[in-house]
Design a protein around this motif. Structure first.
Motif, PDB file in Angstrom:
ATOM      1  N   ILE A  42       0.842  -1.322  -0.116  1.00 16.94           N
ATOM      2  CA  ILE A  42       0.034   0.071  -0.124  1.00 16.94           C
ATOM      3  C   ILE A  42       1.074   1.315   0.092  1.00 16.94           C
ATOM      4  CG2 ILE A  42      -2.131  -1.150   1.120  1.00 16.94           C
ATOM      5  CD1 ILE A  42      -1.089   0.039   4.081  1.00 16.94           C
ATOM      6  N   ASP A  43       0.201   2.466   0.029  1.00 13.55           N
ATOM      7  CA  ASP A  43       0.917   3.804  -0.261  1.00 13.55           C
ATOM      8  C   ASP A  43       1.664   4.065   1.042  1.00 13.55           C
ATOM      9  OD1 ASP A  43       0.588   3.795  -3.025  1.00 13.55           O
ATOM     10  OD2 ASP A  43      -1.422   5.161  -2.723  1.00 13.55           O
ATOM     11  N   GLN A  44       1.028   3.913   2.159  1.00 20.99           N
ATOM     12  CA  GLN A  44       1.516   4.244   3.403  1.00 20.99           C
ATOM     13  C   GLN A  44       1.079   3.059   4.377  1.00 20.99           C
ATOM     14  OE1 GLN A  44      -0.724   7.805   4.105  1.00 20.99           O
ATOM     15  NE2 GLN A  44       1.271   9.044   3.521  1.00 20.99           N
ATOM     16  N   GLY A  45       2.232   2.962   5.434  1.00 23.54           N
ATOM     17  CA  GLY A  45       1.910   2.080   6.423  1.00 23.54           C
ATOM     18  C   GLY A  45       3.267   1.700   6.970  1.00 23.54           C
ATOM     19  N   THR A  46       3.328   0.274   7.372  1.00 20.44           N
ATOM     20  CA  THR A  46       4.819  -0.038   7.860  1.00 20.44           C
ATOM     21  C   THR A  46       5.756  -0.632   7.029  1.00 20.44           C
ATOM     22  OG1 THR A  46       3.586  -0.680  10.024  1.00 20.44           O
ATOM     23  CG2 THR A  46       5.794  -1.641   9.540  1.00 20.44           C
ATOM     24  N   PRO A  47       6.922  -0.036   6.877  1.00 22.99           N
ATOM     25  CA  PRO A  47       7.902  -0.519   5.804  1.00 22.99           C
ATOM     26  C   PRO A  47       8.016  -2.052   5.870  1.00 22.99           C
ATOM     27  CG  PRO A  47       8.867   1.224   7.016  1.00 22.99           C
ATOM     28  CD  PRO A  47       7.653   0.750   7.789  1.00 22.99           C
ATOM     29  N   VAL A  48       7.940  -2.686   4.614  1.00 17.56           N
ATOM     30  CA  VAL A  48       8.048  -4.058   4.311  1.00 17.56           C
ATOM     31  C   VAL A  48       9.392  -4.300   3.458  1.00 17.56           C
ATOM     32  CG1 VAL A  48       6.444  -4.199   2.452  1.00 17.56           C
ATOM     33  CG2 VAL A  48       6.839  -6.039   3.914  1.00 17.56           C
ATOM     34  N   ILE A  49      10.074  -5.486   3.756  1.00 18.40           N
ATOM     35  CA  ILE A  49      11.166  -6.069   2.888  1.00 18.40           C
ATOM     36  C   ILE A  49      10.378  -7.503   2.139  1.00 18.40           C
ATOM     37  CG2 ILE A  49      13.444  -6.745   2.423  1.00 18.40           C
ATOM     38  CD1 ILE A  49      14.147  -5.151   4.703  1.00 18.40           C
ATOM     39  N   LEU A  50      10.270  -7.596   1.084  1.00 23.64           N
ATOM     40  CA  LEU A  50       9.849  -8.716   0.274  1.00 23.64           C
ATOM     41  C   LEU A  50      11.058  -9.441  -0.284  1.00 23.64           C
ATOM     42  CD1 LEU A  50       6.462  -7.832  -1.197  1.00 23.64           C
ATOM     43  CD2 LEU A  50       7.070  -8.958   1.069  1.00 23.64           C
ATOM     44  N   TYR A  51      11.108 -10.559  -0.697  1.00 26.74           N
ATOM     45  CA  TYR A  51      12.033 -11.411  -1.155  1.00 26.74           C
ATOM     46  C   TYR A  51      12.447 -10.920  -2.406  1.00 26.74           C
ATOM     47  CZ  TYR A  51       9.392 -14.339  -4.186  1.00 26.74           C
ATOM     48  OH  TYR A  51       8.858 -14.847  -5.408  1.00 26.74           O
ATOM     49  N   GLY A  52      11.497 -10.365  -3.215  1.00 24.69           N
ATOM     50  CA  GLY A  52      11.620  -9.941  -4.467  1.00 24.69           C
ATOM     51  C   GLY A  52      12.591  -8.725  -4.532  1.00 24.69           C
ATOM     52  N   ARG A  53      12.823  -7.917  -3.305  1.00 27.87           N
ATOM     53  CA  ARG A  53      13.539  -6.750  -3.578  1.00 27.87           C
ATOM     54  C   ARG A  53      15.212  -7.017  -3.563  1.00 27.87           C
ATOM     55  NH1 ARG A  53      13.017  -1.662  -0.509  1.00 27.87           N
ATOM     56  NH2 ARG A  53      15.043  -0.520  -0.278  1.00 27.87           N
ATOM     57  N   HIS A 101      22.040  -6.982   4.436  1.00 29.17           N
ATOM     58  CA  HIS A 101      22.327  -6.793   5.756  1.00 29.17           C
ATOM     59  C   HIS A 101      21.051  -5.602   6.176  1.00 29.17           C
ATOM     60  CE1 HIS A 101      24.180  -3.890   8.885  1.00 29.17           C
ATOM     61  NE2 HIS A 101      23.330  -4.479   9.524  1.00 29.17           N
ATOM     62  N   VAL A 102      20.025  -5.762   7.175  1.00 30.95           N
ATOM     63  CA  VAL A 102      19.061  -4.735   7.470  1.00 30.95           C
ATOM     64  C   VAL A 102      19.487  -3.982   8.453  1.00 30.95           C
ATOM     65  CG1 VAL A 102      16.655  -4.578   8.099  1.00 30.95           C
ATOM     66  CG2 VAL A 102      17.273  -6.798   6.718  1.00 30.95           C
ATOM     67  N   CYS A 103      19.775  -2.774   8.093  1.00 34.21           N
ATOM     68  CA  CYS A 103      20.304  -1.792   8.918  1.00 34.21           C
ATOM     69  C   CYS A 103      19.259  -0.959   9.944  1.00 34.21           C
ATOM     70  CB  CYS A 103      21.036  -0.704   8.476  1.00 34.21           C
ATOM     71  SG  CYS A 103      22.316  -1.536   7.127  1.00 34.21           S
ATOM     72  N   ILE A 104      18.085  -1.410   9.682  1.00 33.25           N
ATOM     73  CA  ILE A 104      16.898  -0.867  10.519  1.00 33.25           C
ATOM     74  C   ILE A 104      15.977  -1.884  11.162  1.00 33.25           C
ATOM     75  CG2 ILE A 104      16.770   1.286   8.807  1.00 33.25           C
ATOM     76  CD1 ILE A 104      14.560  -0.185   7.402  1.00 33.25           C
ATOM     77  N   SER A 105      15.536  -1.596  12.377  1.00 32.18           N
ATOM     78  CA  SER A 105      14.564  -2.392  12.997  1.00 32.18           C
ATOM     79  C   SER A 105      13.190  -1.960  12.949  1.00 32.18           C
ATOM     80  CB  SER A 105      14.737  -2.032  14.639  1.00 32.18           C
ATOM     81  OG  SER A 105      16.002  -2.442  14.905  1.00 32.18           O
ATOM     82  N   GLY A 106      12.253  -2.822  12.844  1.00 30.54           N
ATOM     83  CA  GLY A 106      10.811  -2.628  12.812  1.00 30.54           C
ATOM     84  C   GLY A 106      10.253  -2.637  11.271  1.00 30.54           C
ATOM     85  N   ALA A 107      11.048  -2.970  10.489  1.00 33.50           N
ATOM     86  CA  ALA A 107      10.397  -3.405   9.044  1.00 33.50           C
ATOM     87  C   ALA A 107      10.071  -4.719   8.975  1.00 33.50           C
ATOM     88  CB  ALA A 107      11.680  -3.226   8.018  1.00 33.50           C
TER      89      ALA A 107
END
Length: 409
Positions: A42-53, A101-107
């Motif tokens: 969606i346009d706004q919400g909680t940041p997400v990382i999917l495997y396709g990234r 390496h994920v440098c951020i917490s909460g995604a």
């Protein structure tokens, strides 16, 4: 005595101890992401990382997420700083064997992601991501990946990877130099794209006469191309040119030496019937390209040579400084619109058009040779800047490749 197999060829000053090696299961904890697909974005919400990234926008270090958000559901898995993520599935073994390496917490970490939590007092997360994505560890994972149409990689596979590593300080220094190199590469890629965009804008604005040089206000006249060019009938019948002088025509790079550009000659047994293309002659390819279904028109800015009989060659008249025609026809839309009414395409997608007929279309450029040269000098300056940035970018990529091959064991 040092184990030479655990000593890299290139090291930072002051580091000489051999690296250690252990299975990854002794150096990290493992878990999985949960749920979510691209349909949940969606346009706004909680940041997400999917495997396709990790395929479409791969980064060794993910520091921000600005383009993918979801509405959080129960059972979601969230990132912690220093997590390392690896795709659990993909199309090929080579694609899947990469890590970030994920440098951020909460995604939110989507399903089909393996999560590695290294023991941070021993292993630097960026260093681990680099090792998994390159070198021996990468090759090991490629072998372990299983599947046919879809390839899978499990945490059980990752646990068996033998990681070779120096002390934590050395790991961090290695990770830092690659991060800095990646930032330089990204900055140069951005600058190169900006220059190419500027050149395209200038071609649109200058040839539409929206942008003019100061003091030049007279309108340009539309004239048929035959006002500026004539068909050249010069052939290589005396054998002045050999196969080393055969030229090809590229949509992106213009007229190029065939052997230098393509690695070998594609010329026939005899090139005595090939057309001579002098410096500043204009050539029409008569063969379709993906973006140019009616062929392309280029000016030979380099050395004289010969071209296949499939090409039409034109010599400039005194009414034109011919490099301007190369710039005029550089835009795909412009050359396509010019050639479309003149060319009939055959059943085999070949061009049914006489050399003379190509000159019957109308173009709009200044009559003044002085203005033509001013325009060409401006574009030449942009071309030189683009070439210099491309060279710098290639050097940076070569440096990164060299470091990748020599800083790891």
């Amino acid at each position: 005595m040092k184990n030479e197999n655990l000593v890299p060829k290139v090291r930072f000053k002051g580091f000489s101890d051999p690296w250690e090696q252990r299975k990854l299961k002794l150096l990290a904890d493992f878990s999985k992401g949960a749920g979510y697909s691209k349909n949940d974005i969606i346009d706004q919400g909680t940041p997400v990382i999917l495997y396709g990234r990790l395929y479409t926008n791969y980064q060794v270090n993910i520091t921000t997420i600005k383009d993918a958000f979801v509405k959080v559901r129960p059972g979601s898995v969230f990132s912690e700083c220093n997590d390392v993520i690896v795709p659990a599935s993909g199309e090929t073994a080579e694609d899947i064997a990469r890590a970030s390496h994920v440098c951020i917490s909460g995604a939110v970490l989507g399903g089909d992601l393996n999560i590695i939590k290294p023991k941070i007092d021993i292993i630097d997360s960026s260093f681990l991501a680099l090792c998994i994505s390159n070198g021996q560890q990468n090759k090991e994972l490629v072998k372990r990946a299983q599947g046919k149409s879809i390839v899978h990689l499990h945490n059980s596979d990752l646990k068996q990877v033998v990681l070779k590593y120096p002390n934590k300080t050395n790991q961090s220094m290695i990770a830092h130099i690659f991060d800095k190199t990646d930032r330089l590469i990204a900055a140069n890629e951005d600058k190169l794209e900006q220059l190419k965009t500027l050149k395209k804008l200038m071609m649109q604005k200058i040839f539409s006469q929206e942008w003019r040089f100061k003091g030049f206000t007279d309108p340009w006249e539309q004239r048929k191309l035959k006002w500026f060019l004539r068909v050249s009938k010069l052939k290589n019948i005396d054998g002045i040119f050999d196969k080393n002088s055969v030229l090809s025509v590229s949509g992106e790079f213009g007229v190029v030496n065939q052997i230098a550009f393509q690695g070998r000659s594609f010329a026939g047994k005899s090139i005595l019937n090939y057309g001579i293309l002098d410096h500043n002659d204009v050539v029409y390819t008569k063969s379709p390209l993906k973006s140019n279904p009616y062929g392309i028109i280029k000016t030979n800015l380099g050395k004289a040579g010969v071209v296949s009989t499939l090409y039409a060659v034109y010599a400039p008249l005194k009414t034109v400084y011919s490099p301007i025609l190369g710039y005029y026809f550089n835009l795909d839309t412009r050359v396509n619109n010019y050639l479309r009414p003149l060319v009939n395409k055959g059943a085999k997608n070949d061009m049914k058009v006489r050399d003379e007929a190509v000159l019957e279309g109308k173009i709009c450029i200044p009559d003044s040779i002085e203005t033509q040269k001013k325009i060409c000098n401006l574009f030449s300056l942009i071309d030189n800047l683009i070439a210099a940035n491309e060279d710098k970018l290639n050097q940076l990529k070569k440096l990164k490749k060299y470091l990748m091959q020599n800083m790891f064991v």
